[in-house]
Design an enzyme around this catalytic site. Structure first.
Site, PDB file in Angstrom:
ATOM      1  N   HIS A   1       5.556   5.678  11.628  1.00  9.62           N
ATOM      2  CA  HIS A   1       4.973   5.534  10.287  1.00  9.62           C
ATOM      3  C   HIS A   1       4.055   6.746  10.125  1.00  9.62           C
ATOM      4  O   HIS A   1       2.829   6.628  10.124  1.00  9.62           O
ATOM      5  CB  HIS A   1       4.228   4.213  10.183  1.00  9.62           C
ATOM      6  CG  HIS A   1       3.886   3.802   8.786  1.00  9.62           C
ATOM      7  ND1 HIS A   1       3.945   4.671   7.708  1.00  9.62           N
ATOM      8  CD2 HIS A   1       3.484   2.605   8.280  1.00  9.62           C
ATOM      9  CE1 HIS A   1       3.587   4.017   6.616  1.00  9.62           C
ATOM     10  NE2 HIS A   1       3.308   2.759   6.934  1.00  9.62           N
TER      11      HIS A   1
ATOM     12  N   LYS B   1      25.987  -4.490  -2.790  1.00  5.76           N
ATOM     13  CA  LYS B   1      27.456  -4.450  -2.872  1.00  5.76           C
ATOM     14  C   LYS B   1      28.069  -3.820  -1.618  1.00  5.76           C
ATOM     15  O   LYS B   1      29.268  -3.617  -1.544  1.00  5.76           O
ATOM     16  CB  LYS B   1      27.888  -3.634  -4.088  1.00  5.76           C
ATOM     17  CG  LYS B   1      27.342  -4.150  -5.402  1.00  5.76           C
ATOM     18  CD  LYS B   1      27.763  -3.220  -6.538  1.00  5.76           C
ATOM     19  CE  LYS B   1      27.099  -3.623  -7.843  1.00  5.76           C
ATOM     20  NZ  LYS B   1      27.244  -2.605  -8.872  1.00  5.76           N
TER      21      LYS B   1
ATOM     22  N   ARG C   1       0.799  -1.226   0.000  1.00  4.07           N
ATOM     23  CA  ARG C   1       0.000   0.000   0.000  1.00  4.07           C
ATOM     24  C   ARG C   1       0.829   1.272   0.000  1.00  4.07           C
ATOM     25  O   ARG C   1       0.615   2.171  -0.817  1.00  4.07           O
ATOM     26  CB  ARG C   1      -0.914   0.049   1.234  1.00  4.07           C
ATOM     27  CG  ARG C   1      -2.145  -0.790   1.106  1.00  4.07           C
ATOM     28  CD  ARG C   1      -2.582  -1.315   2.455  1.00  4.07           C
ATOM     29  NE  ARG C   1      -1.632  -2.308   2.917  1.00  4.07           N
ATOM     30  CZ  ARG C   1      -1.633  -3.580   2.524  1.00  4.07           C
ATOM     31  NH1 ARG C   1      -2.563  -4.011   1.734  1.00  4.07           N
ATOM     32  NH2 ARG C   1      -0.711  -4.429   2.947  1.00  4.07           N
ATOM     33  N   THR C   2       1.768   1.385   0.937  1.00  4.99           N
ATOM     34  CA  THR C   2       2.490   2.647   1.090  1.00  4.99           C
ATOM     35  C   THR C   2       3.280   2.950  -0.179  1.00  4.99           C
ATOM     36  O   THR C   2       3.248   4.075  -0.701  1.00  4.99           O
ATOM     37  CB  THR C   2       3.429   2.575   2.314  1.00  4.99           C
ATOM     38  OG1 THR C   2       2.665   2.115   3.430  1.00  4.99           O
ATOM     39  CG2 THR C   2       4.024   3.930   2.633  1.00  4.99           C
TER      40      THR C   2
ATOM     41  N   ARG D   1      11.490   3.982   3.083  1.00  6.94           N
ATOM     42  CA  ARG D   1      11.084   3.034   4.148  1.00  6.94           C
ATOM     43  C   ARG D   1      12.291   2.178   4.504  1.00  6.94           C
ATOM     44  O   ARG D   1      12.999   1.696   3.605  1.00  6.94           O
ATOM     45  CB  ARG D   1       9.947   2.136   3.669  1.00  6.94           C
ATOM     46  CG  ARG D   1       9.737   0.941   4.585  1.00  6.94           C
ATOM     47  CD  ARG D   1       8.517   0.147   4.263  1.00  6.94           C
ATOM     48  NE  ARG D   1       7.310   0.898   4.618  1.00  6.94           N
ATOM     49  CZ  ARG D   1       6.106   0.338   4.731  1.00  6.94           C
ATOM     50  NH1 ARG D   1       5.946  -0.945   4.509  1.00  6.94           N
ATOM     51  NH2 ARG D   1       5.057   1.064   5.037  1.00  6.94           N
TER      52      ARG D   1
HETATM   53  C1  NCD Z   1       2.333  -1.316   8.187  1.00  9.31           C
HETATM   54  C2  NCD Z   1       3.806  -1.113   8.367  1.00  9.31           C
HETATM   55  O1  NCD Z   1       4.595  -1.306   7.450  1.00  9.31           O
HETATM   56  O2  NCD Z   1       4.150  -0.692   9.450  1.00  9.31           O
HETATM   57  N1  NCD Z   1       1.890  -1.411   6.884  1.00  9.31           N
HETATM   58  C3  NCD Z   1       1.451  -0.289   6.240  1.00  9.31           C
HETATM   59  O3  NCD Z   1       2.228   0.520   5.817  1.00  9.31           O
HETATM   60  N2  NCD Z   1       0.133  -0.129   6.105  1.00  9.31           N
HETATM   61  C4  NCD Z   1       1.730  -2.287   9.089  1.00  9.31           C
HETATM   62  C5  NCD Z   1       2.284  -3.661   9.190  1.00  9.31           C
HETATM   63  O4  NCD Z   1       3.233  -4.065   8.518  1.00  9.31           O
HETATM   64  O5  NCD Z   1       1.704  -4.400  10.004  1.00  9.31           O
END
Ligand code: NCD
Length: 346
Positions: free
Chosen positions: A157, A101, A71-72, A124
């Site tokens: 997040h 590397k 999703r993100t 991320r």
């Molecule tokens: C979450 C995350 O990556 O923290 N996912 C997200 O971005 N919706 C939640 C998760 O992984 O449980």
């Protein structure tokens, strides 16, 4: 158009600033700035308004992910593209970049800024401080490239909290005086921490109940970091959920358990915290049932069609619009004025 006229006179609190921690959103006014922008972008998207693609034309956005995402990643990608930005996207930096590397994070960020010409990097990463590390390097090297934290380690997040707040606001018309229940892995989950911080920082009169299995409770230092404006309850019981305005279910963050020797605990509890239609029957008529996803088995699929459940619908759909709002607010000094000028070009 009335709303836009008022908004373009407001100072943009996001312009030319990194977006790394949710605590940067300090007031309801700051949150509303993004909500109103997201509403405008949503209307334009729904109307297939081609002017949407003018907002970030000529801007370059790098999307670099070191942890899996559906999703993100996809919603940042479509948000950038709908606004007309150019993108360079690497969904698995661990497999498809010089990380294999031995290249370090700050050098990869410098690459995005220099070789990919990025005005903004969406990152991320599994380390808590990863966004700060690249933001510091970029500044030290004289770059103006901005950083968005799309999930770092176990603590932050922030864009998930924005989309969660937007979803709650759209359903309930408020972000204060809420009774919010968060269920699942509080120890390793980052979405719950960012949303709890936002509820504590900008809302007044909010109450949060953290329901976690024993051993996976919210870290005491995180609880201590929350503003005293918010009332906190901690329990491992799934009873007495009737008064909740929002029920925010989460999965057990299994990927961290191996390292923390918690696999035995995982096997014991994995089937205990499951949201079934019977549990949902305790909730009131207007309760909003949320989950950041991915879901493993912790919400019974029979709950999906409950009209109070938004995790497969509105909650996910808030993602691209709120992310469009954030990208535009960081990169354009007055995005509301940009929209107004685009409208008067007819
Ligand atoms: C979450 C995350 O990556 O923290 N996912 C997200 O971005 N919706 C939640 C998760 O992984 O449980």
């Amino acid at each position: 158009m009335q709303k836009v006229a008022a908004m373009h006179e407001r100072e943009n609190p996001y312009y030319k600033k990194n977006f790394i921690e949710i605590a940067q959103v300090e007031s309801m006014g700051m949150l509303e700035y993004l909500f109103q922008l997201a509403d405008r972008f949503k209307e334009m998207y729904e109307a297939h308004d081609p002017r949407l693609g003018e907002v970030l034309k000529t801007f370059c956005i790098a999307i670099m992910f070191y942890q899996p995402s559906t999703r993100t990643y996809g919603s940042f990608s479509i948000a950038a593209k709908l606004l007309g930005a150019h993108t360079v996207e690497v969904q698995d930096m661990n497999s498809y970049s010089s990380t294999t590397k031995g290249e370090k994070l700050p050098d990869s960020a410098m690459t995005a800024a220099q070789a990919w010409l990025a005005h903004l990097i969406v990152q991320r990463h599994p380390e808590d401080k990863s966004s700060h590390i690249i933001a510091d390097k970029l500044t030290q090297m004289g770059n103006e490239t901005l950083v968005v934290n799309a999930g770092s380690g176990k603590l932050e997040h922030p864009t998930q909290a924005l989309l969660d707040a937007y979803t709650i606001f759209n359903r309930l018309g408020k972000f204060d005086n809420l009774n919010v229940v968060m269920v699942g892995d509080m120890k390793f989950g980052r979405t719950v921490k960012s949303l709890a911080t936002l509820l504590a920082t900008v809302g007044t009169g909010n109450r949060i109940t953290f329901i976690a299995p024993k051993g996976l409770e919210m870290p005491p230092e995180f609880i201590a970091s929350l503003n005293e404006k918010v009332e906190i309850v901690q329990t491992d019981s799934l009873e007495n959920l009737g008064a909740a305005d929002v029920v925010y279910w989460t999965r057990l963050q299994k990927e961290w358990y191996e390292e923390h020797k918690l696999m035995e605990l995982y096997d014991q509890i994995k089937d205990n915290f499951i949201l079934t239609p019977e549990i949902a029957a305790q909730f009131s008529e207007n309760t909003v049932i949320m989950h950041p996803l991915p879901r493993v088995n912790e919400i019974d699929e029979r709950v999906d069609t409950d009209p109070r459940a938004v995790y497969l619908t509105e909650q996910m759909r808030s993602g691209p619009f709120i992310r469009m709002a954030l990208l535009a607010a960081m990169l354009r000094e007055n995005p509301f004025l940009v929209l107004q000028n685009l409208s008067s070009d007819e």
